[in-house]
Design an enzyme around this catalytic site. Structure first.
Site, PDB file in Angstrom:
ATOM      1  N   HIS A  42       0.278  -1.378  -0.057  1.00  0.00           N
ATOM      2  CA  HIS A  42      -0.304   0.006  -0.042  1.00  0.00           C
ATOM      3  C   HIS A  42       1.155   1.149  -0.271  1.00  0.00           C
ATOM      4  O   HIS A  42       1.294   1.035  -0.065  1.00  0.00           O
ATOM      5  CB  HIS A  42      -1.415  -0.019   1.673  1.00  0.00           C
ATOM      6  CG  HIS A  42       0.198   0.518   2.062  1.00  0.00           C
ATOM      7  ND1 HIS A  42      -0.130  -1.073   2.775  1.00  0.00           N
ATOM      8  CD2 HIS A  42       0.828   0.999   3.239  1.00  0.00           C
ATOM      9  CE1 HIS A  42       0.462  -0.975   4.487  1.00  0.00           C
ATOM     10  NE2 HIS A  42       1.099   0.441   4.285  1.00  0.00           N
TER      11      HIS A  42
HETATM   12  P1  TYD Z   1      -1.664  -2.658   6.831  1.00  0.00           P
HETATM   13  O1  TYD Z   1      -0.878  -1.898   7.299  1.00  0.00           O
HETATM   14  O2  TYD Z   1      -2.602  -3.138   5.841  1.00  0.00           O
HETATM   15  O3  TYD Z   1      -0.836  -3.889   7.409  1.00  0.00           O
HETATM   16  P2  TYD Z   1       0.995  -4.180   7.390  1.00  0.00           P
HETATM   17  O4  TYD Z   1       1.342  -3.378   6.076  1.00  0.00           O
HETATM   18  O5  TYD Z   1       1.709  -4.399   8.042  1.00  0.00           O
HETATM   19  O6  TYD Z   1       0.830  -5.869   5.796  1.00  0.00           O
HETATM   20  O7  TYD Z   1      -2.412  -3.022   8.515  1.00  0.00           O
HETATM   21  C1  TYD Z   1      -2.710  -4.200   9.124  1.00  0.00           C
HETATM   22  C2  TYD Z   1      -4.023  -3.618  10.089  1.00  0.00           C
HETATM   23  O8  TYD Z   1      -4.042  -4.220  11.207  1.00  0.00           O
HETATM   24  C3  TYD Z   1      -5.023  -2.821   9.318  1.00  0.00           C
HETATM   25  O9  TYD Z   1      -6.074  -3.720   8.707  1.00  0.00           O
HETATM   26  C4  TYD Z   1      -6.085  -2.848  10.149  1.00  0.00           C
HETATM   27  C5  TYD Z   1      -4.690  -2.938  11.254  1.00  0.00           C
HETATM   28  N1  TYD Z   1      -3.598  -1.195  12.071  1.00  0.00           N
HETATM   29  C6  TYD Z   1      -4.586  -0.818  12.868  1.00  0.00           C
HETATM   30  O10 TYD Z   1      -5.690  -0.574  13.740  1.00  0.00           O
HETATM   31  N2  TYD Z   1      -4.162   0.350  13.590  1.00  0.00           N
HETATM   32  C7  TYD Z   1      -2.532   0.467  13.197  1.00  0.00           C
HETATM   33  O11 TYD Z   1      -1.632   1.591  13.542  1.00  0.00           O
HETATM   34  C8  TYD Z   1      -1.703  -1.130  12.379  1.00  0.00           C
HETATM   35  C9  TYD Z   1      -0.777  -0.058  10.813  1.00  0.00           C
HETATM   36  C10 TYD Z   1      -2.586  -1.255  11.168  1.00  0.00           C
END
Ligand code: TYD
Length: 144
Positions: free
Chosen positions: A57
């Site tokens: 993302h």
């Molecule tokens: P995401 O940032 O998409 O993960 P990555 O980039 O590590 O694969 O986050 C995964 C899930 O975690 C997202 O659906 C919501 C949750 N999340 C939170 O609730 N708070 C946060 O600060 C983060 C980073 C994620």
């Protein structure tokens, strides 16, 4: 930084100061000093199964500093024109990721901890999760 204009050359490796001690080292990130942004949120990825890929993302406004607090992994940065891969494998090196950069985190070593310092609290509205939407926002033209 404007999301449309940012490019991977704005994402530099930051060498943090290492406080040597024979009994173990300390590295500090403190708001208000000469750091690229003040931190509003800290999170970390751990227990990542081998072969997993995280990220996938971009963010509209968020600045992040990504560090390997333990172990190693590769961060792939993509501004819709150029890509670069940075291996993080020391706890005192971070990669600054500015807004408008697509990132993927891959090749986690066993037991790796990916520590992320972030400039804003969590907001799903700040995410761009669709790669073709990302390319469109960045003004990249796809040839069919
Ligand atoms: P995401 O940032 O998409 O993960 P990555 O980039 O590590 O694969 O986050 C995964 C899930 O975690 C997202 O659906 C919501 C949750 N999340 C939170 O609730 N708070 C946060 O600060 C983060 C980073 C994620």
């Amino acid at each position: 930084m404007k999301i449309v204009q940012s490019d991977i050359h704005n994402c530099n490796v930051v060498e943090m100061e290492k406080n040597h001690n024979p009994a173990g080292n300390i590295t500090v990130y403190q708001n208000g000093s000469s750091q690229p942004f003040d931190v509003k949120r800290v999170y970390y990825l751990y227990d990542v199964p081998g072969g997993s890929e995280r990220g996938g993302h971009a963010h509209k406004e968020l600045y992040q500093l990504i560090l390997a607090a333990s172990g190693s992994f590769d961060v792939i940065l993509d501004d819709a024109r150029n890509k670069k891969i940075i291996q993080l494998n020391r706890p005192y090196y971070g990669i600054l990721v500015v807004p408008g950069i697509w990132r993927e985190i891959v090749n986690f070593s066993s037991g790796a901890i990916c520590l992320v310092l972030a400039s804003e609290k969590y907001s799903e509205d700040d995410y761009i999760r669709d790669y073709s939407e990302f390319r469109k926002i960045k003004g990249a033209v796809d040839v069919d």
